[in-house]
Design an enzyme around this catalytic site. Structure first.
Site, PDB file in Angstrom:
ATOM      1  N   LYS A  17      -6.025   4.571   3.713  1.00 34.93           N
ATOM      2  CA  LYS A  17      -4.656   4.337   3.249  1.00 34.93           C
ATOM      3  C   LYS A  17      -4.193   5.520   2.409  1.00 34.93           C
ATOM      4  CE  LYS A  17      -1.951   0.742   0.816  1.00 34.93           C
ATOM      5  NZ  LYS A  17      -2.045  -0.567   0.141  1.00 34.93           N
ATOM      6  N   SER A  59       0.802  -3.985   1.683  1.00 33.89           N
ATOM      7  CA  SER A  59       1.271  -2.618   1.833  1.00 33.89           C
ATOM      8  C   SER A  59       0.359  -1.790   2.723  1.00 33.89           C
ATOM      9  CB  SER A  59       1.358  -1.958   0.450  1.00 33.89           C
ATOM     10  OG  SER A  59       0.079  -1.909  -0.186  1.00 33.89           O
ATOM     11  N   SER A 100      -2.297  -7.093  -0.367  1.00 35.32           N
ATOM     12  CA  SER A 100      -2.120  -6.020   0.615  1.00 35.32           C
ATOM     13  C   SER A 100      -3.344  -5.788   1.484  1.00 35.32           C
ATOM     14  CB  SER A 100      -1.754  -4.715  -0.097  1.00 35.32           C
ATOM     15  OG  SER A 100      -0.530  -4.856  -0.781  1.00 35.32           O
TER      16      SER A 100
END
Length: 589
Positions: free
Chosen positions: A78, A152, A176
């Protein structure tokens, strides 16, 4: 080279590497092609590219495989987690910086032999649960394009679901690492606070942030945890926690109230939850119903209280110095935590309230696991664009409480709410009893496989075992024929020590197994289960000198399987001493 399956897994890749059927470079080249093909899905911010990945491939040549349990396994990162030499944007180009060192958790995985293949898209500054709050584009759902991917950690989940990584790293503050798992049919594991170091991670709410993993199986998520877990002396949030070992709880808790469902599939989600709750009762563990108001109260503290000020503490200076740089809804959320909205007294009031809730939860979940829906629904990306705040808020109904209460969580698939619309549940346990969440998840996944197998048997009506010894085994070119006929792998075993294994002429090379009157060797084979209705067509497609006959196994049983006519042994290369076709392939590679 073996053809890569749609979903990459650690186990499959390791078997292919062991058998010499594929190389890490070939895997990376295929991932690059897949990333280019799926470019419209906005999965990556820094996509896979050999220009910067080659050094990682070269490094594998210097590593002893026995010291690198994740050797050659591709993983995604990420883009709020540092990867040395690659920009960290956190979803905002103006915020971007290029770190000189890996985040600690990334470094641990690379040391174990894993290959970081790229930096994934995210809701900007990890503020959102929908996957649409990024200037790099809205990440599409891996299964049904018009739906949200969840956030996210949107790109991290979709990269795994679309076969561009075997596992991926996300982060989790409010859900997330779990919401994208549910919406893309994956496992999402969120360890206890401090179990994985967050040094080198852009903070959202630093005191409750976690690094997480997405994978296709629970076993593989735990395998990643083995290498990611561990105290870091330079990380003030890091803790020394025991190794994660799945354990069965004394009881499983379910909500006594009907959860709230929302979105275009609200009715379908409710039915999926009712089915999941019914299946929980079949796990062989006592079930109790509990009031979950205290979890909802904790959830309100995160965005309806002063904890939002921690996000402002991390990013407020940047937002003030570059107004209108962030995505508007992200800036709105961040500014809601600015000093004029909360004072020190309100923060301490929230801390005191939360401490009381932690005590109550500790009493409630001692030696237990809690099961809730991961999400109460989903949305189309268009619906989120029309109402970005309310739709995002709904996605956190059953996730926001987790880190504030310092719970461990495992999000697992729980069937489909509707065609191409996955449903998932999350299993929670206390931080000091992480194994209970993992153990309950293992029970769930095992039970799900048993139920699915029973369903398939009912549809198939009748099946037969079938022994294969060559190109129809897992990982070989003709495995797809087995799958197309509805066959399922059952086990590996050995024949009775009565067979000669020969290499037949032609391309591709393939073996033939001939039973001997005297002597012979035990040959490594696979047993599959095939629908009887498929066996006739399958048998008709087999070229001579091969055919289907009875194969004697080491336990004395006789099972239908591949045999070779005796005449083919004349002048053929005898490879019996190697013990099986996998061993032959390994030697020749």
């Amino acid at each position: 080279m073996s053809k890569l399956p749609a979903h990459l897994t650690i186990d499959w890749l390791q078997q292919q590497y062991k058998d010499g059927l594929i190389s890490p470079k070939q895997v990376i080249e295929e991932i690059i092609l897949r990333a280019e093909k799926n470019q419209f899905m906005n999965i990556w911010i820094t996509p896979p590219d050999l220009s910067w990945l080659q050094p990682y491939l070269d490094n594998l040549e210097t590593i002893n495989k026995t010291d690198a349990p994740l050797w050659g396994i591709p993983f995604a990162v990420k883009d709020n987690i540092n990867l040395a030499g690659i920009p960290t944007t956190a979803g905002c180009a103006d915020y971007s910086y290029t770190p000189g060192e890996h985040a600690k958790v990334v470094s641990r995985l690379i040391d174990a032999g894993a290959i970081p293949v790229g930096k994934t898209n995210l809701d900007q500054f990890a503020t959102g649960l929908v996957g649409t709050r990024s200037p790099y584009g809205e990440t599409h759902n891996a299964i049904k394009e018009e739906l949200i991917s969840g956030g996210s950690s949107s790109g991290s989940a979709v990269a795994v679901a679309r076969g561009q990584a075997a596992f991926s790293l996300g982060t989790d503050t409010a859900g997330s690492g779990r919401v994208p798992a549910a919406l893309n049919n994956l496992i999402g594991f969120k360890p206890s606070l401090g179990a994985w170091s967050k040094e080198g991670v852009v903070p959202a709410c630093e005191s409750i942030d976690c690094v997480t993993v997405f994978a296709h199986t629970l076993d593989e998520a735990i395998k990643v945890d083995e290498h990611a877990r561990g105290e870091e002396s330079t990380d003030p949030w890091s803790k020394k926690l025991p190794k994660l070992v799945p354990e069965h709880p004394e009881k499983i808790c379910l909500p006594e109230e009907t959860p709230e469902f929302y979105g275009p599939y609200a009715k379908e989600y409710q039915k999926a939850w009712e089915a999941a709750a019914a299946k929980v009762k079949e796990q062989g563990v006592p079930v109790v119903y509990v009031n979950t108001d205290l979890f909802a109260e904790a959830a309100k503290v995160l965005y309806g209280g002063p904890w939002i000020a921690e996000r402002w503490a991390a990013l407020g200076d940047f937002i003030d110095s570059k107004p209108c740089t962030a995505v508007p809804v992200t800036e709105e959320v961040l500014r809601s935590g600015s000093p004029e909205n909360y004072d020190a007294a309100s923060l301490f009031q929230a801390i005191h309230k939360l401490q009381a809730l932690k005590r109550d939860v500790k009493n409630l979940l001692k030696d237990a696991a809690l099961v809730m829906p991961t999400c109460g629904g989903t949305w189309t990306r268009e619906e989120v664009s029309q109402d970005p705040v309310a739709t995002n808020s709904k996605m956190g109904l059953y996730t926001n409480h987790c880190n504030l209460l310092d719970l461990s969580a495992v999000a697992v698939p729980a069937g489909d709410a509707a065609p191409q619309v996955p449903f998932g549940i999350t299993i929670f346990s206390l931080a000091e009893q992480e194994g209970l969440a993992a153990g309950t998840a293992d029970l769930w996944m095992t039970r799900s496989k048993e139920v699915e197998r029973t369903k398939r048997h009912k549809v198939k009506k009748e099946t037969t075992d079938l022994v294969v010894c060559g190109l129809h085994m897992r990982g070989y070119p003709l495995e797809k024929q087995m799958r197309e006929c509805g066959a399922e792998f059952v086990r590996e075993t050995l024949t009775a020590p009565k067979y000669q294994l020969i290499k037949l002429p032609g391309h591709p090379a393939k073996p033939g197994m001939i039973k001997q009157n005297k002597g012979g060797a035990a040959i490594s084979v696979e047993v599959w289960e095939m629908p009887v209705e498929s066996l006739g067509c399958f048998t008709a497609s087999i070229p001579s000198p091969l055919g289907i006959g009875k194969v004697e196994l080491e336990d004395g049983s006789e099972v239908p399987g591949f045999i070779c006519e005796g005449y083919a042994g004349s002048g053929a290369e005898d490879i019996s001493a190697l013990g099986g076709w996998r061993q032959v392939a390994a030697v020749r590679n």
